[in-house]
Scaffold this active site. Structure first.
Site, PDB file in Angstrom:
ATOM      1  N   ASP A 277      27.930  48.322  30.168  1.00  0.00           N
ATOM      2  CA  ASP A 277      29.168  48.727  29.498  1.00  0.00           C
ATOM      3  C   ASP A 277      29.063  48.625  27.970  1.00  0.00           C
ATOM      4  O   ASP A 277      29.964  49.028  27.252  1.00  0.00           O
ATOM      5  CB  ASP A 277      30.321  47.821  29.995  1.00  0.00           C
ATOM      6  CG  ASP A 277      31.688  48.304  29.539  1.00  0.00           C
ATOM      7  OD1 ASP A 277      31.867  49.535  29.427  1.00  0.00           O
ATOM      8  OD2 ASP A 277      32.574  47.467  29.298  1.00  0.00           O
ATOM      9  N   SER A 298      37.256  51.138  27.956  1.00  0.00           N
ATOM     10  CA  SER A 298      36.861  51.748  29.222  1.00  0.00           C
ATOM     11  C   SER A 298      37.991  51.660  30.235  1.00  0.00           C
ATOM     12  O   SER A 298      38.674  50.641  30.345  1.00  0.00           O
ATOM     13  CB  SER A 298      35.584  51.091  29.762  1.00  0.00           C
ATOM     14  OG  SER A 298      35.369  49.833  29.194  1.00  0.00           O
ATOM     15  N   GLN A 348      31.389  56.306  33.588  1.00  0.00           N
ATOM     16  CA  GLN A 348      32.585  55.643  33.071  1.00  0.00           C
ATOM     17  C   GLN A 348      33.479  56.644  32.358  1.00  0.00           C
ATOM     18  O   GLN A 348      33.000  57.557  31.711  1.00  0.00           O
ATOM     19  CB  GLN A 348      32.143  54.573  32.058  1.00  0.00           C
ATOM     20  CG  GLN A 348      33.264  53.879  31.358  1.00  0.00           C
ATOM     21  CD  GLN A 348      32.778  52.770  30.415  1.00  0.00           C
ATOM     22  OE1 GLN A 348      32.812  52.960  29.206  1.00  0.00           O
ATOM     23  NE2 GLN A 348      32.314  51.665  30.938  1.00  0.00           N
TER      24      GLN A 348
HETATM   25  C1  LIG Z   1      22.484  52.341  20.306  1.00  0.00           C
HETATM   26  C2  LIG Z   1      23.197  51.091  20.600  1.00  0.00           C
HETATM   27  C3  LIG Z   1      24.440  50.988  19.796  1.00  0.00           C
HETATM   28  C4  LIG Z   1      25.205  49.760  20.132  1.00  0.00           C
HETATM   29  C5  LIG Z   1      26.442  49.670  19.335  1.00  0.00           C
HETATM   30  C6  LIG Z   1      27.472  48.894  20.068  1.00  0.00           C
HETATM   31  C7  LIG Z   1      28.386  48.221  19.127  1.00  0.00           C
HETATM   32  C8  LIG Z   1      29.391  47.482  19.536  1.00  0.00           C
HETATM   33  C9  LIG Z   1      29.724  47.369  20.965  1.00  0.00           C
HETATM   34  C10 LIG Z   1      31.002  46.631  21.160  1.00  0.00           C
HETATM   35  C11 LIG Z   1      31.353  46.546  22.632  1.00  0.00           C
HETATM   36  C12 LIG Z   1      32.360  47.558  23.019  1.00  0.00           C
HETATM   37  C13 LIG Z   1      33.132  47.223  24.226  1.00  0.00           C
HETATM   38  C14 LIG Z   1      32.922  48.200  25.292  1.00  0.00           C
HETATM   39  C15 LIG Z   1      34.152  48.723  25.979  1.00  0.00           C
HETATM   40  C16 LIG Z   1      34.977  47.704  26.628  1.00  0.00           C
HETATM   41  O1  LIG Z   1      34.542  46.706  27.061  1.00  0.00           O
HETATM   42  S1  LIG Z   1      36.672  48.022  26.728  1.00  0.00           S
HETATM   43  C17 LIG Z   1      37.288  46.657  27.637  1.00  0.00           C
HETATM   44  C18 LIG Z   1      37.567  47.015  29.066  1.00  0.00           C
HETATM   45  N1  LIG Z   1      38.647  47.909  29.205  1.00  0.00           N
HETATM   46  C19 LIG Z   1      39.938  47.531  28.934  1.00  0.00           C
HETATM   47  O2  LIG Z   1      40.217  46.433  28.468  1.00  0.00           O
HETATM   48  C20 LIG Z   1      41.029  48.507  29.264  1.00  0.00           C
HETATM   49  C21 LIG Z   1      42.106  47.800  30.072  1.00  0.00           C
HETATM   50  N2  LIG Z   1      43.193  48.678  30.371  1.00  0.00           N
HETATM   51  C22 LIG Z   1      44.229  48.787  29.544  1.00  0.00           C
HETATM   52  O3  LIG Z   1      44.305  48.127  28.523  1.00  0.00           O
HETATM   53  C23 LIG Z   1      45.296  49.729  29.977  1.00  0.00           C
HETATM   54  O4  LIG Z   1      44.992  50.251  31.238  1.00  0.00           O
HETATM   55  C24 LIG Z   1      45.487  50.891  28.982  1.00  0.00           C
HETATM   56  C25 LIG Z   1      45.862  50.390  27.606  1.00  0.00           C
HETATM   57  C26 LIG Z   1      44.245  51.739  28.872  1.00  0.00           C
HETATM   58  C27 LIG Z   1      46.663  51.696  29.547  1.00  0.00           C
HETATM   59  O5  LIG Z   1      47.172  52.573  28.602  1.00  0.00           O
HETATM   60  P1  LIG Z   1      48.727  52.948  28.669  1.00  0.00           P
HETATM   61  O6  LIG Z   1      49.109  53.341  30.028  1.00  0.00           O
HETATM   62  O7  LIG Z   1      48.929  53.928  27.594  1.00  0.00           O
HETATM   63  O8  LIG Z   1      49.371  51.517  28.381  1.00  0.00           O
HETATM   64  P2  LIG Z   1      50.586  51.098  27.478  1.00  0.00           P
HETATM   65  O9  LIG Z   1      50.668  49.609  27.678  1.00  0.00           O
HETATM   66  O10 LIG Z   1      51.759  51.917  27.779  1.00  0.00           O
HETATM   67  O11 LIG Z   1      50.059  51.388  25.993  1.00  0.00           O
HETATM   68  C28 LIG Z   1      49.027  50.633  25.413  1.00  0.00           C
HETATM   69  C29 LIG Z   1      48.981  50.963  23.917  1.00  0.00           C
HETATM   70  O12 LIG Z   1      48.584  52.330  23.732  1.00  0.00           O
HETATM   71  C30 LIG Z   1      49.620  53.020  23.011  1.00  0.00           C
HETATM   72  N3  LIG Z   1      49.711  54.369  23.503  1.00  0.00           N
HETATM   73  C31 LIG Z   1      49.965  54.750  24.770  1.00  0.00           C
HETATM   74  N4  LIG Z   1      49.958  56.070  24.872  1.00  0.00           N
HETATM   75  C32 LIG Z   1      49.706  56.539  23.627  1.00  0.00           C
HETATM   76  C33 LIG Z   1      49.546  57.838  23.098  1.00  0.00           C
HETATM   77  N5  LIG Z   1      49.664  58.945  23.857  1.00  0.00           N
HETATM   78  N6  LIG Z   1      49.262  57.967  21.778  1.00  0.00           N
HETATM   79  C34 LIG Z   1      49.138  56.891  20.974  1.00  0.00           C
HETATM   80  N7  LIG Z   1      49.243  55.608  21.447  1.00  0.00           N
HETATM   81  C35 LIG Z   1      49.542  55.443  22.750  1.00  0.00           C
HETATM   82  C36 LIG Z   1      50.861  52.228  23.279  1.00  0.00           C
HETATM   83  O13 LIG Z   1      51.813  52.453  22.279  1.00  0.00           O
HETATM   84  C37 LIG Z   1      50.363  50.824  23.251  1.00  0.00           C
HETATM   85  O14 LIG Z   1      50.102  50.422  21.915  1.00  0.00           O
HETATM   86  P3  LIG Z   1      50.486  48.949  21.434  1.00  0.00           P
HETATM   87  O15 LIG Z   1      49.705  48.006  22.310  1.00  0.00           O
HETATM   88  O16 LIG Z   1      51.962  48.812  21.670  1.00  0.00           O
HETATM   89  O17 LIG Z   1      50.069  48.916  19.992  1.00  0.00           O
END
Ligand SMILES: CCCCCC/C=C\CCCCCCCC(=O)SCCNC(=O)CCNC(=O)[C@H](O)C(C)(C)COP(=O)(O)OP(=O)(O)OC[C@H]1O[C@@H](n2cnc3c(N)ncnc32)[C@H](O)[C@@H]1OP(=O)(O)O
Length: 363
Positions: A277, A298, A348
């Protein structure tokens, strides 16, 4: 600010203050990413010569510290609370201050694997990240023994915080079975890990630049202090810069830091789930250097394990994004053993809300 952003800030600063030099270094074209990669590797290797002793000293002390991978001793070492109920703690938390998805998936697979016999091997998992993980509290893993069959055994795992699920995961295990049907894609041809620099070595190289802005320096030092339990060597360091649009595809060698050892294939799958991930979703941003992610997470993660492998040995991680739209990006990954065997595949979808890149004002 993640690594890509820090490096972009650094690049913007260089462009502002030393345009000619930057053009020379980049071969005058942002499109020739192969050339950028080659120049950067050569340049970085040259600069690193003078740091060889320092680097090898720190590497030796790191290996001594890391005799056993922290992924095994800590992250994936779940505490048993009751039958099919475990507690997991955190080691590394991304700057987003939500739990790293790979950690939750890896821990969920550990919990599932504890309830199946030693003769079964994980072959696939399918997860939804339904809520952000809170780094301030541990995660509980509740296992449901969904089905035990003659060949296949299925487990459902719920990762819980504050009484609510943050991840739901289904994992399937199988007994080892022979098959006359055996094929795989060929592994991409890339330089071996010995010819490439680690992310830390690349950062040391950028830090040695006299024209590096203080803000970028601070960001890079924070990244170095961040003890990610994975070692990464990008095949094309140009993908860090995101100066020009790139194909949505990137490759890097990766392995767990420290020693894990042979034998426990279930554990290697859990470590691979953790690693898988790490840099996957960012692949969907490569064609859009004019945008930076203001929210990226994700949404789901699936993985298929194809053959035996060691997650503490270099594996090539090939990541590509066939589609993006509707504030989402689809990404797919393939993990290759260095002998060319396809070890695992994953897939993913992530939410990607972006904003236009503007030059940082304080550089
Ligand atoms: C070559 C090699 C290079 C390497 C380089 C790498 C460098 C760094 C690497 C770093 C590691 C990265 C990490 C990898 C990825 C991850 O691990 S992510 C973590 C795992 N996933 C999660 O945590 C997701 C969990 N799920 C959720 O949080 C929710 O399901 C969801 C937020 C996705 C659901 O979304 P929604 O249904 O919209 O929820 P709400 O609670 O209603 O809203 C949440 C916020 O989003 C805003 N929002 C909603 N819709 C919109 C829209 N249409 N437009 C704009 N904003 C929207 C909403 O207002 C909420 O915002 P606030 O929280 O109120 O600010």
């Amino acid at each position: 600010m993640d690594l890509i952003e820090v490096l972009r800030n650094f690049t913007l600063c260089r462009r502002r203050f030393q345009t000619n030099m930057a053009e020379k270094e980049l071969g005058g074209s942002h499109e020739s990413s192969g050339l950028i990669a080659k120049n950067n590797i050569l340049e970085a290797k040259e600069a690193l010569k003078s740091e060889q002793d320092e680097v090898s000293q720190s590497r030796n002390s790191q290996y001594q510290q890391d005799l056993k991978s922290v992924l095994v001793t800590s992250v994936l070492n779940l505490e048993k609370l009751d039958v099919d109920l475990y507690r997991g703690t955190h080691h590394w938390v991304p700057r987003t201050q939500r739990l790293f998805g790979g950690q939750i998936v890896g821990q969920a697979l550990v919990a599932a694997a504890k309830s199946v016999s030693d003769s079964l091997y994980a072959h696939s998992l399918h997860c939804y990240f339904v809520r952000a993980g809170d780094p301030k509290v541990p995660v509980l893993y509740q296992v449901d023994r969904t089905r035990d069959g003659r060949s296949f055994t299925v487990r459902s795992v719920k990762a819980i915080q504050h009484g609510q699920p943050i991840l739901i995961c289904q994992a399937s295990f199988q007994t080892l079975q022979p098959s006359p049907l055996q094929h795989q894609f060929p592994m991409p041809v890339v330089p071996p890990p010995e010819d490439l620099l680690t992310v830390e070595e690349l950062i040391h190289h950028y830090l040695s630049k006299p024209d590096l802005a203080e803000e970028a320096k601070k960001g890079l030092k924070k990244l170095l202090a961040n003890e990610v339990p994975i070692e990464i060597k990008p095949v094309n360091p140009a993908h860090f810069y995101r100066l020009g649009p790139e194909q949505p595809r990137r490759l890097f060698w990766g392995r767990a830091r420290g020693h894990i050892g042979e034998g426990n294939m279930k554990l290697h799958c859990c470590v691979a789930a953790y690693v898988s991930d790490y840099a996957l979703l960012g692949t969907a941003l490569l064609p859009y250097p004019e945008y930076r992610a203001k929210f990226a997470a994700s949404l789901d993660h699936s993985m298929w394990f194809h053959s035996t492998f060691r997650s503490d040995e270099w594996m090539l991680y090939e990541c590509e994004s066939p589609w993006a739209g509707s504030s989402r990006g689809l990404v797919q990954g393939r993990m290759w053993r260095r002998d060319g065997v396809l070890a695992a595949s994953c897939s993913q979808e992530g939410v990607l809300r972006v904003k236009p890149v503007t030059e940082p004002s304080k550089l």
